[in-house]
Design a protein around this motif. Structure first.
Motif, short mmCIF file in Angstrom:
data_model
loop_
_atom_site.label_atom_id
_atom_site.label_comp_id
_atom_site.label_asym_id
_atom_site.label_seq_id
_atom_site.Cartn_x
_atom_site.Cartn_y
_atom_site.Cartn_z
N ARG A 59 0.81 -1.22 0.00
CA ARG A 59 0.00 0.00 0.00
C ARG A 59 0.84 1.27 0.00
NH1 ARG A 59 -5.53 -0.89 1.74
NH2 ARG A 59 -5.62 1.18 2.65
N PHE A 60 2.15 1.14 -0.20
CA PHE A 60 3.01 2.32 -0.27
C PHE A 60 2.52 3.24 -1.40
CE2 PHE A 60 6.59 4.59 -2.12
CZ PHE A 60 7.17 5.18 -1.02
N PRO A 61 2.45 4.57 -1.20
CA PRO A 61 2.84 5.34 0.00
C PRO A 61 1.67 5.67 0.92
CG PRO A 61 2.57 6.82 -1.86
CD PRO A 61 2.19 5.44 -2.35
N GLY A 62 0.95 4.68 1.37
CA GLY A 62 -0.09 4.87 2.38
C GLY A 62 -1.32 5.59 1.87
N LYS A 63 -1.69 6.67 2.53
CA LYS A 63 -2.93 7.39 2.23
C LYS A 63 -2.95 7.92 0.81
CE LYS A 63 -4.03 8.73 6.99
NZ LYS A 63 -4.28 9.87 7.92
N ILE A 64 -1.80 8.32 0.30
CA ILE A 64 -1.73 8.83 -1.07
C ILE A 64 -2.10 7.72 -2.07
CG2 ILE A 64 -0.21 9.77 -2.87
CD1 ILE A 64 1.36 11.15 -0.67
N GLY A 65 -1.58 6.52 -1.82
CA GLY A 65 -1.90 5.39 -2.68
C GLY A 65 -3.37 5.04 -2.62
N VAL A 66 -3.95 5.05 -1.42
CA VAL A 66 -5.37 4.74 -1.26
C VAL A 66 -6.22 5.78 -1.98
CG1 VAL A 66 -7.25 4.52 0.41
CG2 VAL A 66 -5.02 3.50 0.91
N TRP A 67 -5.84 7.06 -1.84
CA TRP A 67 -6.58 8.12 -2.53
C TRP A 67 -6.54 7.91 -4.04
CZ3 TRP A 67 -5.03 11.48 -6.32
CH2 TRP A 67 -5.95 12.49 -6.66
N PHE A 68 -5.35 7.55 -4.55
CA PHE A 68 -5.20 7.31 -5.98
C PHE A 68 -6.04 6.12 -6.42
CE2 PHE A 68 -2.61 5.70 -9.65
CZ PHE A 68 -2.90 6.75 -10.51
N GLY A 69 -6.06 5.07 -5.60
CA GLY A 69 -6.87 3.90 -5.91
C GLY A 69 -8.35 4.22 -5.94
N ASN A 70 -8.80 5.05 -5.00
CA ASN A 70 -10.21 5.46 -4.99
C ASN A 70 -10.56 6.29 -6.23
OD1 ASN A 70 -10.61 4.19 -2.54
ND2 ASN A 70 -10.30 6.05 -1.33
N TRP A 71 -9.62 7.14 -6.64
CA TRP A 71 -9.82 7.94 -7.86
C TRP A 71 -9.95 7.03 -9.07
CZ3 TRP A 71 -6.34 8.58 -12.08
CH2 TRP A 71 -6.73 9.56 -13.01
N ILE A 72 -9.12 6.00 -9.14
CA ILE A 72 -9.20 5.03 -10.24
C ILE A 72 -10.55 4.34 -10.25
CG2 ILE A 72 -8.32 2.81 -11.09
CD1 ILE A 72 -5.53 3.71 -10.25
N MET A 73 -11.01 3.91 -9.07
CA MET A 73 -12.27 3.18 -9.00
C MET A 73 -13.46 4.06 -9.39
SD MET A 73 -12.02 -0.05 -8.16
CE MET A 73 -10.80 0.00 -9.47
N ARG A 74 -13.47 5.30 -8.97
CA ARG A 74 -14.57 6.21 -9.33
C ARG A 74 -14.65 6.37 -10.85
NH1 ARG A 74 -12.58 9.40 -5.09
NH2 ARG A 74 -11.62 10.83 -6.58
N ASN A 75 -13.50 6.51 -11.48
CA ASN A 75 -13.48 6.70 -12.92
C ASN A 75 -13.72 5.40 -13.68
OD1 ASN A 75 -12.68 9.61 -13.76
ND2 ASN A 75 -11.40 9.19 -11.99
N ALA A 76 -13.30 4.27 -13.11
CA ALA A 76 -13.59 2.97 -13.73
C ALA A 76 -15.10 2.72 -13.73
CB ALA A 76 -12.86 1.85 -13.00
N GLN A 77 -15.75 3.13 -12.66
CA GLN A 77 -17.20 3.00 -12.56
C GLN A 77 -17.89 3.72 -13.73
OE1 GLN A 77 -18.98 4.98 -9.16
NE2 GLN A 77 -20.48 3.35 -8.93
N LYS A 78 -17.37 4.90 -14.08
CA LYS A 78 -17.92 5.66 -15.20
C LYS A 78 -17.53 5.03 -16.55
CE LYS A 78 -17.30 10.00 -12.65
NZ LYS A 78 -16.54 11.29 -12.66
N TYR A 79 -16.26 4.65 -16.65
CA TYR A 79 -15.74 4.13 -17.92
C TYR A 79 -16.51 2.90 -18.37
CZ TYR A 79 -12.28 2.52 -21.35
OH TYR A 79 -11.67 2.11 -22.50
N PHE A 80 -16.80 2.00 -17.44
CA PHE A 80 -17.49 0.75 -17.78
C PHE A 80 -19.00 0.84 -17.64
CE2 PHE A 80 -13.22 -0.87 -16.56
CZ PHE A 80 -12.90 -1.47 -17.76
N ALA A 81 -19.51 2.04 -17.23
CA ALA A 81 -20.96 2.20 -17.02
C ALA A 81 -21.49 1.09 -16.10
CB ALA A 81 -21.70 2.19 -18.36
N LEU A 82 -20.91 1.02 -14.91
CA LEU A 82 -21.24 -0.06 -13.98
C LEU A 82 -22.72 -0.03 -13.56
CD1 LEU A 82 -20.30 -2.37 -12.13
CD2 LEU A 82 -19.78 -0.64 -10.40
#
Length: 247
Positions: A59-82
């Protein structure tokens, strides 16, 4: 029945976000191939980056990585029209009220098991503690690959080994995974697009863990995965054996 649907947005930002996630395997492969012909300095830099990634925590670098992962998931939700459909939502509220958890057994696997990430906590598909603690379990091979190790941890992934699986159930934490695994991938036949083979008969380990912990199993089916990728799958016993070995 509860239905949640996201409008499709395959614009620049969602495309970049999904590429940072699902394009990571291609990026790593490209670096490896380039290192074979690269000047010594470039090759040493690539080796150094790979080594650093493997040494650093997932999970390095901690909170920054988690924030980036959440950003990816929000946009993946849109990209694939979940679109998610939950039948008997009250059952999930009952599980939460009883202080239990659940195993979400998802099918099919397809070439990449990206569909299981609809259970990422940031997408809030599941109510209460189920949604807050959900993890997407997958082959441990992913977490032995540079960069992919961090990216898949940021978006809520973890190894599907028995220790991790059992530990999460004992802590009453939710898990989502695809029982068919890599064996199911080797059975995909692009010449028969209307046939779907699920590798389940020999997948009884998670059922035993469910019985051991008194955990309900929730069956999940993913639609419209076909055609997401172009692929070539080697056939035969040797290919299947190698696939199982490397995950």
């Amino acid at each position: 029945t509860k239905v949640t649907e996201t409008s499709q947005d395959a614009g620049l930002v969602p495309t970049i976000a999904v590429s940072c996630w699902m394009g990571m395997n291609g990026f790593v492969t490209s670096l490896i191939l380039y290192s074979l012909i690269a000047p010594p300095l470039h090759r040493n830099i690539i080796i150094g980056l790979f080594t650093a990634s493997l040494i650093l925590p997932p999970r390095f670098p901690g909170k920054i990585g988690v924030w980036f992962g959440n950003w990816i998931m929000r946009n993946a939700q849109k990209y694939f029209a979940l679109k998610t459909t939950i039948e008997n939502e009250q059952d999930f509220h009952d599980i939460n009220a009883q202080g239990k958890t659940a195993i979400f057994a998802c099918e099919p696997h397809d070439i990449l098991p990206y569909s299981v990430f609809c259970f990422n906590p940031h997408l809030k598909v599941l109510p209460g503690r189920l949604g807050e603690t959900s993890k997407c379990l997958m082959t441990g091979a992913v977490f032995n690959v540079p960069f992919m190790k961090q990216v898949y941890s940021w978006v809520g992934g973890a190894p599907v080994d028995k220790k991790t699986f059992r530990g999460r159930l004992q802590r009453k934490e939710c898990v989502a995974f695809i029982p068919g695994g890599v064996q199911e991938v080797t059975l995909i036949d692009p010449k028969s697009p209307n046939d779907l083979i699920l590798y389940l008969k020999n997948r009884k380990g998670f059922v035993k863990l469910a019985l051991e912990n008194g955990t309900p199993i929730v069956p999940v089916f993913m639609f419209h995965l076909d055609g997401s990728f172009k692929y070539l799958i080697p056939r035969g016993k040797l290919a299947s054996s190698v696939a199982r070995k490397i995950g």
